[in-house]
Design a protein around this motif. Structure first.
Motif, short mmCIF file in Angstrom:
data_model
loop_
_atom_site.label_atom_id
_atom_site.label_comp_id
_atom_site.label_asym_id
_atom_site.label_seq_id
_atom_site.Cartn_x
_atom_site.Cartn_y
_atom_site.Cartn_z
N SER A 257 7.78 5.84 6.84
CA SER A 257 9.17 5.64 7.24
C SER A 257 9.52 4.18 7.03
O SER A 257 8.75 3.29 7.40
N ALA A 258 10.70 3.94 6.43
CA ALA A 258 11.11 2.56 6.15
C ALA A 258 12.59 2.54 5.78
O ALA A 258 13.19 3.57 5.44
N ASP A 259 13.15 1.35 5.84
CA ASP A 259 14.51 1.11 5.35
C ASP A 259 14.40 0.35 4.03
O ASP A 259 14.11 -0.85 4.02
N HIS A 260 14.58 1.06 2.93
CA HIS A 260 14.49 0.44 1.61
C HIS A 260 15.85 0.08 1.04
O HIS A 260 15.98 -0.21 -0.15
N GLY A 261 16.89 0.11 1.91
CA GLY A 261 18.22 -0.21 1.42
C GLY A 261 18.80 0.88 0.55
O GLY A 261 19.59 0.61 -0.35
N ALA B 220 22.78 7.10 1.60
CA ALA B 220 22.64 8.13 2.62
C ALA B 220 21.66 9.19 2.17
O ALA B 220 21.46 9.41 0.98
N GLU B 221 21.06 9.86 3.18
CA GLU B 221 20.06 10.91 2.91
C GLU B 221 18.85 10.35 2.17
O GLU B 221 18.34 10.96 1.25
N ASN B 222 18.45 9.17 2.48
CA ASN B 222 17.23 8.45 2.09
C ASN B 222 17.13 8.03 0.63
O ASN B 222 16.24 7.29 0.25
N GLY B 223 18.02 8.47 -0.23
CA GLY B 223 18.06 7.97 -1.61
C GLY B 223 16.98 8.48 -2.52
O GLY B 223 16.75 7.89 -3.59
N LEU C 69 0.81 -1.21 0.00
CA LEU C 69 0.00 0.00 0.00
C LEU C 69 0.84 1.27 0.00
O LEU C 69 0.37 2.34 -0.38
N GLN C 70 2.13 1.15 0.41
CA GLN C 70 2.97 2.33 0.54
C GLN C 70 3.87 2.57 -0.67
O GLN C 70 4.15 3.72 -1.00
N VAL C 71 4.34 1.51 -1.32
CA VAL C 71 5.32 1.67 -2.40
C VAL C 71 5.02 0.73 -3.56
O VAL C 71 4.31 -0.27 -3.42
N ALA C 72 5.58 1.10 -4.73
CA ALA C 72 5.63 0.21 -5.89
C ALA C 72 7.07 0.26 -6.39
O ALA C 72 7.59 1.34 -6.68
N ARG D 21 19.56 2.10 7.41
CA ARG D 21 18.69 2.65 8.46
C ARG D 21 17.45 3.24 7.81
O ARG D 21 17.45 3.57 6.63
N PRO D 22 16.37 3.35 8.58
CA PRO D 22 15.11 3.86 8.00
C PRO D 22 15.16 5.36 7.78
O PRO D 22 15.87 6.09 8.46
N PHE D 23 14.37 5.79 6.78
CA PHE D 23 14.22 7.21 6.47
C PHE D 23 12.74 7.51 6.24
O PHE D 23 11.93 6.61 6.00
N ARG D 24 12.41 8.79 6.28
CA ARG D 24 11.05 9.24 5.98
C ARG D 24 10.95 9.49 4.47
O ARG D 24 11.82 10.14 3.87
N TYR D 25 9.90 8.98 3.87
CA TYR D 25 9.63 9.18 2.45
C TYR D 25 8.25 9.83 2.31
O TYR D 25 7.29 9.42 2.96
N ASP D 26 8.17 10.83 1.45
CA ASP D 26 6.90 11.52 1.21
C ASP D 26 6.20 10.95 -0.01
O ASP D 26 6.84 10.39 -0.92
#
Length: 507
Positions: free
Chosen positions: A132-136, A139-142, A84-87, A101-106
């Motif tokens: 918020s998730a760790d998508h691998g 740095a700086e959430n990618g 539900l959050q990503v494709a 580590r996890p990051f916030r994604y908008d």
């Protein structure tokens, strides 16, 4: 041999090849977009067009992320994991150090991630929701880009979808080199882009189902575009507008942001019912409702000129069986994979209503029921738009012919020479005098009483000619001739109080 791009597909053509040579079967009244090579900027581009099997998405890259190098050349990438959050789409090889580590994604972020913290198994990740998730990712959430057009397409991405191609968005450096034309003799040049049509996905169309929440407003859009043509009645810096249904009531079913590529209809004001294709992002308007999304051909919307006629394809097309012979309606329903149930299953019957009434409701339920009447009860008429355009428009509106191939009016009164029908016209509607008879009216002439008489809005037809009174038994000055009745023999058998069905025959 020049290499050109037609609707996103690359092909080669012989020297001297023209638009007519390339598109021999095109409608000559429809404009096509031509963008010459000098206007295509691929160096340091900020926007990329991502073509997916669910539609097209435009993203704007984040500076300093190397997004251009990452996105360029990625084609044919299959679906990865979805929720539900990503494709996500991949894997493909890349080179970065996972942050672990996890990051916030908008919502709308396009991020780079990897499976098992292995960059050789990298994925592009569309963020459908803020989370918020760790998508691998690095740095700086990618986050390498953000979706600026095609949010609806992003939401529809599913397990069976894939990325077809990623390419820089065409930029228009000089308006003279990006234009529309109906001239089929234009010679195709090396690197030229040709855009022949706009493709729209209706709001509520999803990969595996249909959401009927916007069913009524979407049907208004499908009605406006039923001829697969968008007439540019107004061109502004941020949208193009079609007024074919201007003045039509449209409910506000989804009030949302006016993003590039969003299709909306106005729900109030003097332009209510008009159709808008937005070419730039604007805040939402309470006077607009979302009815669709452009998934191909936004360039054509941007360079179109006023009075252009543009070919447009909408998915799905309208499910409107009203007015069809029963067997044709059955075939149409089967083409939409709908279970078809008529009230009477016999030849020579015409559909007068359907349930569900709207396209999205029918497709979401997978079934449709119809009411029919014998064909002999449907009266064929012609309408004179040349001499009585305003009155014909009123007649279509209040008989229902504006919305379906069959209209209906109740009989008000019938005697030897005159049959009268009552259209429920609001008092605020003016029936101004036009196309008034001069010396006589023939049998079979269809007319409406205008504002100069008390019986304004009454429709009538005479069975015999008259040099004194019009078809509604009013003086000639109070009579607007709007057309003719073809099936006068059917009129003779009508009874007072009966609901009469009309079929318009265009000549």
């Amino acid at each position: 041999m020049p290499t050109i791009h037609i609707d996103g597909t690359t092909t080669t053509v012989p020297d001297g090849f023209t638009i007519d040579d390339l598109l021999p079967d095109r409608n000559k009244n429809h404009s096509v977009g031509i963008i010459r090579p000098v206007t295509i900027s691929r160096a340091e581009t900020k926007e990329f067009l991502i073509k997916t099997t669910a539609g097209e998405v435009v993203v704007e890259t984040v500076p300093g992320t190397g997004a251009g190098e990452i996105l360029t050349g990625l084609t044919g990438i299959r679906s990865g994991w979805h929720d539900l959050q990503v494709a996500s789409f991949g894997p493909f090889p890349s080179s970065f150090v996972p942050s672990r580590r996890p990051f916030r994604y908008d919502r709308g972020d396009l991020a780079l991630g990897c499976g098992g913290y292995d960059p050789s198994r990298s994925f592009l990740i569309f963020c459908k929701k803020t989370h918020s998730a760790d998508h691998g990712g690095p740095a700086e959430n990618g986050v390498v880009a953000r979706v600026i057009s095609g949010m609806g397409v992003m939401d529809r991405l599913g397990d069976m979808d894939s990325l077809i191609s990623i390419e820089p968005v065409i930029s228009f450096a000089e308006s003279s080199d990006a234009r529309t034309t109906t001239d089929g003799s234009v010679v195709l040049e090396e690197g030229m882009h040709v855009v022949t049509h706009i493709r729209v996905h209706a709001e509520g169309k999803m990969p595996d189902r249909y959401d009927p929440a916007t069913a009524v407003s979407v049907d208004r859009m499908l009605l406006a575009l039923k001829d697969q043509e968008f007439v540019v009645d107004k061109k502004m810096s941020n949208h193009i507008r079609c007024d074919i249904l201007a003045g039509t009531d449209v409910p506000c079913e989804k009030c949302s942001g006016r993003k590039e590529g969003t299709v909306l209809m106005r729900t109030s004001g003097k332009n209510r019912g008009s159709l808008y294709f937005y070419t730039q992002d604007l805040p939402r308007s309470l006077a607009h409702t979302v009815v669709g999304h452009v998934v191909h051909g936004i360039e054509l919307c941007k360079i179109a000129a006023e009075k252009d006629r543009l070919q447009i394809i909408v998915e799905p097309s309208q499910v409107d069986l009203v007015g069809m012979p029963l067997e044709s309606a059955r075939a149409e329903a089967e083409a939409f994979n709908l279970k078809f149930t008529p009230d009477v299953d016999s030849p020579d019957r015409i559909v007068i209503s359907q349930k569900p009434a709207t396209t999205l409701e029918a497709l979401s339920q997978g079934a449709i029921e119809v009411r029919t009447i014998p064909d002999k009860q449907v009266i064929s008429i012609t309408l004179d738009d040349v001499n009585a355009p305003r009155t014909c428009k009123i007649f279509r509106e209040f008989s229902g012919l504006k919305y379906h191939a069959i209209g209906r009016l109740p009989i008000l009164f019938s005697f030897d020479e005159v049959t009268l029908f009552k259209a429920k016209i609001p008092k605020a509607t003016s029936v101004l005098p036009e196309n008034i008879p001069v010396s006589s009216v023939d049998a079979g002439i269809l007319a409406m009483t205008n504002d100069s008489c008390k019986g304004v809005g009454i429709v009538g037809v005479r069975s015999v000619p008259s040099s004194e009174f019009g078809p509604t038994s009013e003086p000639f000055s109070g009579t607007n001739i709007i057309g003719t009745v073809i099936d006068m023999e059917k009129v003779a058998n009508l009874e007072e109080g009966e609901l009469v069905f009309f079929r318009e025959v265009r000549r």
